[in-house]
Motif scaffolding. Structure first.
Motif, PDB file in Angstrom:
ATOM      1  N   LYS A  69       0.838  -1.192   0.000  1.00 16.55           N
ATOM      2  CA  LYS A  69       0.000   0.000   0.000  1.00 16.55           C
ATOM      3  C   LYS A  69       0.876   1.247   0.000  1.00 16.55           C
ATOM      4  N   ARG A  97      -2.229  10.008  -9.168  1.00 12.72           N
ATOM      5  CA  ARG A  97      -2.386   8.595  -8.845  1.00 12.72           C
ATOM      6  C   ARG A  97      -3.881   8.286  -8.737  1.00 12.72           C
ATOM      7  N   THR A  98      -4.305   7.214  -9.352  1.00 11.47           N
ATOM      8  CA  THR A  98      -5.718   6.850  -9.410  1.00 11.47           C
ATOM      9  C   THR A  98      -5.924   5.462  -8.821  1.00 11.47           C
ATOM     10  N   PRO A  99      -7.165   5.070  -8.559  1.00 12.72           N
ATOM     11  CA  PRO A  99      -7.385   3.779  -7.907  1.00 12.72           C
ATOM     12  C   PRO A  99      -7.247   2.596  -8.864  1.00 12.72           C
ATOM     13  N   SER A 100      -7.349   1.413  -8.310  1.00 12.13           N
ATOM     14  CA  SER A 100      -7.305   0.172  -9.085  1.00 12.13           C
ATOM     15  C   SER A 100      -8.309   0.208 -10.232  1.00 12.13           C
ATOM     16  N   ASP A 104     -11.927  -0.424  -9.440  1.00 13.13           N
ATOM     17  CA  ASP A 104     -12.697   0.569  -8.684  1.00 13.13           C
ATOM     18  C   ASP A 104     -13.606   1.361  -9.630  1.00 13.13           C
ATOM     19  N   ASP A 133     -14.497   4.343  -9.451  1.00 16.66           N
ATOM     20  CA  ASP A 133     -13.931   5.666  -9.717  1.00 16.66           C
ATOM     21  C   ASP A 133     -12.977   5.647 -10.906  1.00 16.66           C
ATOM     22  N   ALA A 134     -12.325   4.502 -11.155  1.00 18.60           N
ATOM     23  CA  ALA A 134     -11.416   4.408 -12.298  1.00 18.60           C
ATOM     24  C   ALA A 134     -12.181   4.568 -13.606  1.00 18.60           C
ATOM     25  N   ASP A 176      -3.443  -2.637  -9.210  1.00 15.25           N
ATOM     26  CA  ASP A 176      -3.368  -2.128  -7.842  1.00 15.25           C
ATOM     27  C   ASP A 176      -3.636  -0.624  -7.752  1.00 15.25           C
ATOM     28  N   TYR A 177      -2.947   0.137  -8.575  1.00 14.97           N
ATOM     29  CA  TYR A 177      -3.146   1.585  -8.690  1.00 14.97           C
ATOM     30  C   TYR A 177      -3.049   1.959 -10.158  1.00 14.97           C
ATOM     31  N   TYR A 184      -9.935  13.394  -6.952  1.00 13.58           N
ATOM     32  CA  TYR A 184      -8.614  12.944  -7.393  1.00 13.58           C
ATOM     33  C   TYR A 184      -7.758  14.030  -8.048  1.00 13.58           C
TER      34      TYR A 184
END
Length: 441
Positions: free
Chosen positions: A246, A273-276, A279, A281-282, A323-324, A423
């Protein structure tokens, strides 16, 4: 044996006059852990055989970067039953084509053949999995190939450190191996011993860390027999421990400068940096990228290129990962336009997205664009094969090949505004000046 069938259906798409057929697939697992996905389409006499391994650059040990990408090349060297250098010749002689690619998260190999050569494709991929020849001559040969690829694609390519993230990722990740490039460093590859390459194969290239996908013209029951014959006896590999690192949130703007020998026109870039990729939100950020920087109708292009003529071009690289992710946006300066001015213009467009709902007209245009993209992604058996493997391995949901568009349809104008605020904050980004090396001006 686990079996699941996604039934065929038809969905009327708003942007198409006709119907787009959903992708039927059968999914099951062999006793050795190999996941199998079959998509039968007998409309054309071609078939794609693909194997995706759940190993990418992020799985490498510190000091041994580049292994996953190296294997993308090394596993074409030959096997106990395919002479060295003959892989491509066999494929071509039988009317086929093949390729492979590596990301931070996985490695994918595939062949597309006339359908009467499906059995050959299955045999070749089982050979690659069961007993490839990993020897010093192969390692030395591919080491030179990878070095030349690095020189061509990154070191000597204009904006290579942006396109391939080598000038970005080290700023965005402190702990996670996403900080390293997929191609790795030549120092690490040069220092690696043959036993280390063999150990890497034994650890990651077992059937229980792989997904076999077949898409195209075949007969299902016959194909299942062939799969069992070629793959069921391959021993199960060790259980792979997934990367679980993490990152601390970015709370203060990172200001940096990178230089490139191969450019004359500087770039102002913002990186978030964005989420997986899994997600929701991606998915919203994917739409935000389209609004801001995707094509000549995007907001940043119209303002900065067409109207103000301060930018020669705008760019965007939304990078979805397991992951990210990262969202890279930027602009190439027109003439002597200061990079600070480009940054201010980009911030203005971000601010608008954060404070005003996009119009209904723009929203419908956005939805239509993603409907189009959805249809295009399922337009060839080769594309379907890659999508099936990806949705299974990285998303854990093969049904997304049909259902992912529903996620985009569910995204509202309010979601776009909310996620932009969440974000695209100044204190959560890399602020990068990407400049020509002074000597090259």
């Amino acid at each position: 044996m686990i079996k699941r069938i996604s039934l065929a259906a038809f969905t009327l798409l708003a942007t198409y006059a006709g119907f787009a057929q959903q992708v039927e697939f059968t999914e099951y697992e062999l006793d050795n852990g190999l996941d199998v996905i079959l998509h039968q389409d007998n409309t054309a006499p071609v078939v794609t055989v693909g194997v995706m391994y759940h190993v990418g650059a992020k799985d490498e040990e510190e000091g041994r970067t580049g292994f996953a990408h190296f294997f993308e090349h090394l596993l074409f060297e030959g096997t106990e039953n395919i002479d060295r250098g003959e892989w491509f010749n066999i494929v071509a002689a039988n009317g086929g084509s093949n390729n492979a690619n590596t990301t931070q998260d996985r490695t994918y190999y595939y062949e597309t053949f006339p359908s009467n050569n499906l059995k050959l494709g299955l045999w070749m991929e089982s050979e690659r999995m069961l007993h490839p020849v990993i020897n010093q001559i192969g390692v030395d040969t591919q080491n030179e190939v990878v070095k030349e690829e690095k020189r061509t694609r990154i070191d000597n390519a204009p904006y290579g450190k942006i396109i391939y993230s080598t000038g970005i990722s080290p700023y965005m990740f402190e702990k996670h191996p996403y900080k390293n490039s997929v191609i790795g460093t030549m120092e690490d590859l040069d220092a690696a011993q043959l036993d280390e390459f063999k150990a890497f194969f034994d650890k990651y290239y077992g059937p229980n860390n792989a997904t076999l996908v077949i898409a195209g013209d075949f007969e299902e029951e016959e194909t299942k027999k062939w799969i069992k014959s070629y793959f069921a006896s391959i021993p199960k590999g060790p259980e792979v421990e997934r990367v679980n690192i993490k990152e601390e949130p970015i709370t203060e703007e990172i200001v940096a400068t990178e230089y490139d020998d191969n450019i004359q026109i500087p770039v102002k870039a913002y990186v978030y940096r964005t989420p997986s990729m899994k997600d929701r939100d991606a998915y919203v950020l994917d739409m935000i990228s389209s609004i801001l920087t995707d094509g000549k109708s995007s907001r940043m292009y119209k303002k900065m290129v067409d109207e103000d003529k301060e930018a020669l071009q705008v760019l965007a690289f939304p990078r979805s990962q397991e992951d990210y992710g990262m969202y890279v946006m930027g602009a190439l300066a027109m003439g002597d336009t200061p990079l600070e001015q480009l940054g201010e213009s980009m911030d203005e467009e971000i601010k608008k997205l954060q404070t005003e709902l996009i119009s209904e007209k723009e929203y419908q245009k956005l939805q239509n664009k993603f409907e189009n993209r959805f249809v295009s992604s399922n337009s060839s058996v080769q594309g379907i094969a890659a999508s099936l493997a990806t949705y299974h391995m990285l998303y854990g949901d093969v049904d997304l090949i049909n259902d992912e568009i529903k996620i985009y349809r569910s995204i509202t104008r309010e979601d776009i505004k909310e996620v932009a605020n969440k974000y695209l904050k100044k204190n959560q980004r890399l602020n990068l000046d990407y400049l020509p090396t002074p000597e090259s001006k």
